[in-house]
Scaffold this motif. Sequence first.
Motif, short mmCIF file in Angstrom:
data_model
loop_
_atom_site.label_atom_id
_atom_site.label_comp_id
_atom_site.label_asym_id
_atom_site.label_seq_id
_atom_site.Cartn_x
_atom_site.Cartn_y
_atom_site.Cartn_z
N LYS A 208 0.81 -1.21 0.00
CA LYS A 208 0.00 0.00 0.00
C LYS A 208 0.85 1.27 0.00
CE LYS A 208 -3.93 -2.22 1.99
NZ LYS A 208 -5.29 -1.93 2.21
N THR A 209 2.09 1.16 0.43
CA THR A 209 2.99 2.32 0.42
C THR A 209 3.12 2.87 -0.99
OG1 THR A 209 4.24 1.36 2.24
CG2 THR A 209 5.31 3.10 1.00
N GLY A 210 3.25 2.00 -1.96
CA GLY A 210 3.37 2.44 -3.36
C GLY A 210 2.14 3.19 -3.82
N LEU A 211 0.98 2.74 -3.39
CA LEU A 211 -0.25 3.42 -3.76
C LEU A 211 -0.30 4.82 -3.16
CD1 LEU A 211 -2.82 3.05 -5.35
CD2 LEU A 211 -3.86 2.03 -3.34
N LEU B 167 2.07 11.72 -5.80
CA LEU B 167 2.60 12.22 -7.06
C LEU B 167 1.50 12.90 -7.87
CD1 LEU B 167 4.69 12.39 -9.41
CD2 LEU B 167 3.76 10.19 -10.16
N LEU B 168 0.34 12.25 -8.00
CA LEU B 168 -0.75 12.84 -8.77
C LEU B 168 -1.25 14.12 -8.12
CD1 LEU B 168 -2.90 9.87 -10.07
CD2 LEU B 168 -1.08 11.13 -11.21
N ASN B 169 -1.37 14.15 -6.80
CA ASN B 169 -1.79 15.37 -6.11
C ASN B 169 -0.81 16.50 -6.36
OD1 ASN B 169 -4.05 14.08 -5.06
ND2 ASN B 169 -3.07 13.63 -3.10
N THR C 191 -0.57 16.45 -18.11
CA THR C 191 -0.39 15.11 -18.66
C THR C 191 0.80 14.44 -17.99
OG1 THR C 191 -1.17 15.92 -20.79
CG2 THR C 191 -0.05 13.81 -20.80
N VAL C 192 0.64 13.16 -17.64
CA VAL C 192 1.73 12.36 -17.11
C VAL C 192 2.02 11.26 -18.12
CG1 VAL C 192 2.48 10.83 -15.24
CG2 VAL C 192 1.03 12.81 -14.73
N ILE C 193 3.28 11.13 -18.49
CA ILE C 193 3.70 10.13 -19.46
C ILE C 193 4.67 9.17 -18.78
CG2 ILE C 193 4.92 9.72 -21.64
CD1 ILE C 193 3.99 12.58 -22.45
N LEU C 194 4.43 7.88 -18.96
CA LEU C 194 5.30 6.86 -18.40
C LEU C 194 5.98 6.09 -19.53
CD1 LEU C 194 2.85 5.33 -15.78
CD2 LEU C 194 4.66 6.99 -15.35
N ASP C 195 7.24 5.81 -19.35
CA ASP C 195 8.02 4.98 -20.25
C ASP C 195 8.46 3.79 -19.41
OD1 ASP C 195 10.12 3.76 -21.62
OD2 ASP C 195 11.01 5.64 -22.27
N TYR D 49 2.74 4.98 -21.63
CA TYR D 49 1.41 5.17 -21.04
C TYR D 49 1.21 6.65 -20.78
CZ TYR D 49 0.75 0.20 -20.33
OH TYR D 49 0.58 -1.15 -20.54
N MET D 50 -0.05 7.09 -20.89
CA MET D 50 -0.34 8.50 -20.70
C MET D 50 -1.62 8.64 -19.87
SD MET D 50 -0.57 11.49 -23.60
CE MET D 50 -2.02 10.88 -24.42
N LEU D 51 -1.60 9.65 -18.99
CA LEU D 51 -2.76 9.98 -18.16
C LEU D 51 -2.98 11.49 -18.28
CD1 LEU D 51 -4.87 9.14 -15.98
CD2 LEU D 51 -3.13 9.79 -14.29
N CYS D 52 -4.17 11.88 -18.71
CA CYS D 52 -4.55 13.29 -18.73
C CYS D 52 -5.20 13.63 -17.42
CB CYS D 52 -5.50 13.57 -19.90
SG CYS D 52 -4.73 13.27 -21.50
N LEU D 53 -4.68 14.65 -16.77
CA LEU D 53 -5.20 15.04 -15.46
C LEU D 53 -6.29 16.09 -15.57
CD1 LEU D 53 -1.81 15.23 -13.55
CD2 LEU D 53 -3.44 13.37 -13.57
#
Length: 73
Positions: free
Chosen positions: A6-9, A15-17, A26-30, A69-73
């Motif tokens: 749960k620490t990772g969560l 990070l998102l906050n 936008t957050v992009i993951l490689d 991977y991409m996440l639009c905030l």
Amino acid sequence: EFRGQKTGLHLYQALLNFAVQNGVKTVILDTPSVAKRSHEFYEKAGFRKVEKAALPIEYTYPDRDCALYMLCL
């Protein structure tokens, strides 16, 4: 040692906050293509797998087998 804990969560949510509070849109993951467990986490968290051409920025990454991977905030 923290994988699957749960620490990772909590770190992920922090990070998102931070990103939202600082105007990140936008957050992009490689990530290595073999990291299937990580991919499952990202997809459950709302990220979508994208091709390099679909990224909103020019991104040159090392020549390796990776997934984006991409996440639009």
